[in-house]
Design an enzyme around this catalytic site. Structure first.
Site, PDB file in Angstrom:
ATOM      1  N   LYS A  82       0.849  -1.193   0.000  1.00  0.00           N
ATOM      2  CA  LYS A  82       0.000   0.000   0.000  1.00  0.00           C
ATOM      3  C   LYS A  82       0.879   1.235   0.000  1.00  0.00           C
ATOM      4  O   LYS A  82       1.819   1.341   0.795  1.00  0.00           O
ATOM      5  CB  LYS A  82      -0.894   0.018   1.246  1.00  0.00           C
ATOM      6  CG  LYS A  82      -1.774   1.256   1.341  1.00  0.00           C
ATOM      7  CD  LYS A  82      -2.803   1.122   2.446  1.00  0.00           C
ATOM      8  CE  LYS A  82      -2.435   1.815   3.721  1.00  0.00           C
ATOM      9  NZ  LYS A  82      -2.466   3.284   3.655  1.00  0.00           N
ATOM     10  N   ASP A 116      -3.612   4.231  -1.943  1.00  0.00           N
ATOM     11  CA  ASP A 116      -4.581   4.723  -0.950  1.00  0.00           C
ATOM     12  C   ASP A 116      -4.677   6.244  -1.054  1.00  0.00           C
ATOM     13  O   ASP A 116      -4.225   6.966  -0.175  1.00  0.00           O
ATOM     14  CB  ASP A 116      -4.122   4.281   0.450  1.00  0.00           C
ATOM     15  CG  ASP A 116      -5.196   4.501   1.504  1.00  0.00           C
ATOM     16  OD1 ASP A 116      -6.359   4.775   1.133  1.00  0.00           O
ATOM     17  OD2 ASP A 116      -4.869   4.398   2.699  1.00  0.00           O
ATOM     18  N   LYS A 133      -7.606   7.980  -1.414  1.00  0.00           N
ATOM     19  CA  LYS A 133      -8.874   8.476  -0.832  1.00  0.00           C
ATOM     20  C   LYS A 133      -9.407   9.678  -1.610  1.00  0.00           C
ATOM     21  O   LYS A 133      -9.592  10.770  -1.071  1.00  0.00           O
ATOM     22  CB  LYS A 133      -8.693   8.843   0.638  1.00  0.00           C
ATOM     23  CG  LYS A 133      -8.375   7.654   1.539  1.00  0.00           C
ATOM     24  CD  LYS A 133      -8.425   8.017   3.010  1.00  0.00           C
ATOM     25  CE  LYS A 133      -8.138   6.850   3.923  1.00  0.00           C
ATOM     26  NZ  LYS A 133      -6.737   6.374   3.890  1.00  0.00           N
ATOM     27  N   ASP A 180     -13.833  14.439  -4.589  1.00  0.00           N
ATOM     28  CA  ASP A 180     -13.916  15.703  -5.317  1.00  0.00           C
ATOM     29  C   ASP A 180     -15.176  15.673  -6.175  1.00  0.00           C
ATOM     30  O   ASP A 180     -15.958  14.724  -6.072  1.00  0.00           O
ATOM     31  CB  ASP A 180     -12.642  15.858  -6.185  1.00  0.00           C
ATOM     32  CG  ASP A 180     -12.273  17.325  -6.403  1.00  0.00           C
ATOM     33  OD1 ASP A 180     -13.192  18.129  -6.652  1.00  0.00           O
ATOM     34  OD2 ASP A 180     -11.082  17.655  -6.321  1.00  0.00           O
ATOM     35  N   THR A 205     -11.729   6.479  10.489  1.00  0.00           N
ATOM     36  CA  THR A 205     -11.732   6.021  11.887  1.00  0.00           C
ATOM     37  C   THR A 205     -11.377   7.154  12.852  1.00  0.00           C
ATOM     38  O   THR A 205     -11.515   7.002  14.059  1.00  0.00           O
ATOM     39  CB  THR A 205     -10.761   4.840  12.095  1.00  0.00           C
ATOM     40  OG1 THR A 205      -9.575   5.101  11.374  1.00  0.00           O
ATOM     41  CG2 THR A 205     -11.358   3.542  11.630  1.00  0.00           C
ATOM     42  N   ARG A 254       3.223  -0.874  10.721  1.00  0.00           N
ATOM     43  CA  ARG A 254       4.318  -0.872  11.690  1.00  0.00           C
ATOM     44  C   ARG A 254       4.705  -2.219  12.304  1.00  0.00           C
ATOM     45  O   ARG A 254       5.902  -2.429  12.538  1.00  0.00           O
ATOM     46  CB  ARG A 254       4.023   0.182  12.771  1.00  0.00           C
ATOM     47  CG  ARG A 254       4.197   1.595  12.240  1.00  0.00           C
ATOM     48  CD  ARG A 254       3.514   2.621  13.081  1.00  0.00           C
ATOM     49  NE  ARG A 254       2.050   2.489  12.997  1.00  0.00           N
ATOM     50  CZ  ARG A 254       1.201   3.272  13.641  1.00  0.00           C
ATOM     51  NH1 ARG A 254       1.656   4.241  14.411  1.00  0.00           N
ATOM     52  NH2 ARG A 254      -0.097   3.094  13.500  1.00  0.00           N
TER      53      ARG A 254
HETATM   54  O1  C5P Z   1       1.176   0.928  10.959  1.00  0.00           O
HETATM   55  P1  C5P Z   1      -0.256   0.483  10.886  1.00  0.00           P
HETATM   56  O2  C5P Z   1      -0.399  -1.025  10.791  1.00  0.00           O
HETATM   57  O3  C5P Z   1      -1.130   1.088  11.937  1.00  0.00           O
HETATM   58  O4  C5P Z   1      -0.720   1.058   9.463  1.00  0.00           O
HETATM   59  C1  C5P Z   1      -2.002   0.888   8.965  1.00  0.00           C
HETATM   60  C2  C5P Z   1      -2.136   1.562   7.632  1.00  0.00           C
HETATM   61  O5  C5P Z   1      -3.532   1.564   7.310  1.00  0.00           O
HETATM   62  C3  C5P Z   1      -1.678   3.017   7.602  1.00  0.00           C
HETATM   63  O6  C5P Z   1      -1.209   3.286   6.282  1.00  0.00           O
HETATM   64  C4  C5P Z   1      -2.948   3.779   7.877  1.00  0.00           C
HETATM   65  O7  C5P Z   1      -2.961   5.055   7.294  1.00  0.00           O
HETATM   66  C5  C5P Z   1      -3.994   2.908   7.207  1.00  0.00           C
HETATM   67  N1  C5P Z   1      -5.337   3.048   7.744  1.00  0.00           N
HETATM   68  C6  C5P Z   1      -5.651   2.828   9.076  1.00  0.00           C
HETATM   69  N2  C5P Z   1      -6.938   2.977   9.515  1.00  0.00           N
HETATM   70  C7  C5P Z   1      -7.880   3.317   8.662  1.00  0.00           C
HETATM   71  C8  C5P Z   1      -7.584   3.534   7.318  1.00  0.00           C
HETATM   72  C9  C5P Z   1      -6.279   3.383   6.898  1.00  0.00           C
HETATM   73  O8  C5P Z   1      -4.795   2.511   9.883  1.00  0.00           O
HETATM   74  N3  C5P Z   1      -9.116   3.426   9.088  1.00  0.00           N
END
Ligand code: C5P
Length: 239
Positions: free
Chosen positions: A34, A61, A63, A66, A118, A209
């Site tokens: 992603k 991603d 999003k 517009d 979220t 992460r």
């Molecule tokens: O590091 P982590 O596992 O938290 O990353 C999750 C990824 O998913 C990040 O790129 C974050 O922006 C994305 N994301 C999220 N929650 C959402 C939508 C997207 O954590 N509701």
């Protein structure tokens, strides 16, 4: 162990170079990446093309949100890049319909609706003028995503079951906030293990992460892939 195509690793690095280093270290353990807006601003499309040329799948991603004409043209341009397997747009009916027009039947690029960010809770929705709870707005937007003809939605682990129930078996349910059992939650207030997310109905898991910040990202990706395989086994055997 081969990569599980349901695992999408979020390359949330500030530069293309760092993302390339990370992808190289993950190698055959990950087949789907992603790329978000931060990396987009740092040569992200060129990186997407390179990874595509290496046989990887790409979730862009962006999003998009517009007026219809702009979303339609932006979607067409992203699809024409040949480096997009999944693209996000906000799950508003006009936006999703425009993205479907922009894709113009190119089914290999699949479109996902982002139902409700979220970062928004019931109070925030109320301040924005919505008379609906997060749960009700999520449900409404899943139905609108189906009506608009997009391929699925991004759903938190807690909404995945609802999205699966409404969307049916072929609907994509892409779930971020995945944490292996016992791992740090980082800033994810509502996280779930890979196995639980899959059991709830997720078709794909987005994980950042826990893999990218691990001392050994390759080993972390293999561990999550193993957890996913075990979840599948216990689903089929009922164990
Ligand atoms: O590091 P982590 O596992 O938290 O990353 C999750 C990824 O998913 C990040 O790129 C974050 O922006 C994305 N994301 C999220 N929650 C959402 C939508 C997207 O954590 N509701």
């Amino acid at each position: 162990m081969p990569a599980d195509p349901r695992l999408i690793v979020a390359l949330d690095t500030p530069t293309r170079k760092e993302a390339e280093r990370l992808a190289a270290s993950l190698d055959e353990a990950v087949s789907f990446y992603k790329i978000g807006l931060q990396l987009f601003a740092s040569d992200g499309m060129a990186l997407a093309r390179d990874l595509k040329a290496q046989g990887k799948q790409l979730f862009l991603d962006w999003k998009l949100h517009d007026i219809g004409a702009t979303v339609e043209k932006a979607t067409a341009a992203v699809v024409a890049s040949g480096a997009c397997d999944l693209l996000t747009v906000h799950a508003e009916p006009q936006v999703m319909a425009a993205a479907v027009r922009g894709r113009a039947g190119e089914r290999s690029a699949r479109i996902l609706g982002v139902t409700v960010l979220t970062s928004l809770d019931d109070d925030a929705l109320s301040a924005l003028g919505y008379g609906l709870s997060v749960r009700d707005l999520v449900e409404r937007r899943i139905r609108q995503a189906l009506d608009a003809g997009v391929d699925g939605v991004v759903a938190s682990p807690f909404e995945a079951a609802l999205a699966r129930k409404i969307g049916g078996p072929d609907f994509l349910v892409v779930t971020p906030g995945v944490r292996p059992a016992g791992a740090s939650m980082d800033d994810q207030a509502r996280a779930s293990t890979p196995a639980d997310a899959l059991r709830s109905g997720a078709s794909h898991l987005v994980c950042g992460r826990p893999i990218t910040a691990a001392r050994d990202p390759h080993a972390a990706a293999v561990a999550i892939t193993t957890e996913m395989a075990q979840a599948l086994k216990s689903k089929t055997t009922g164990a």
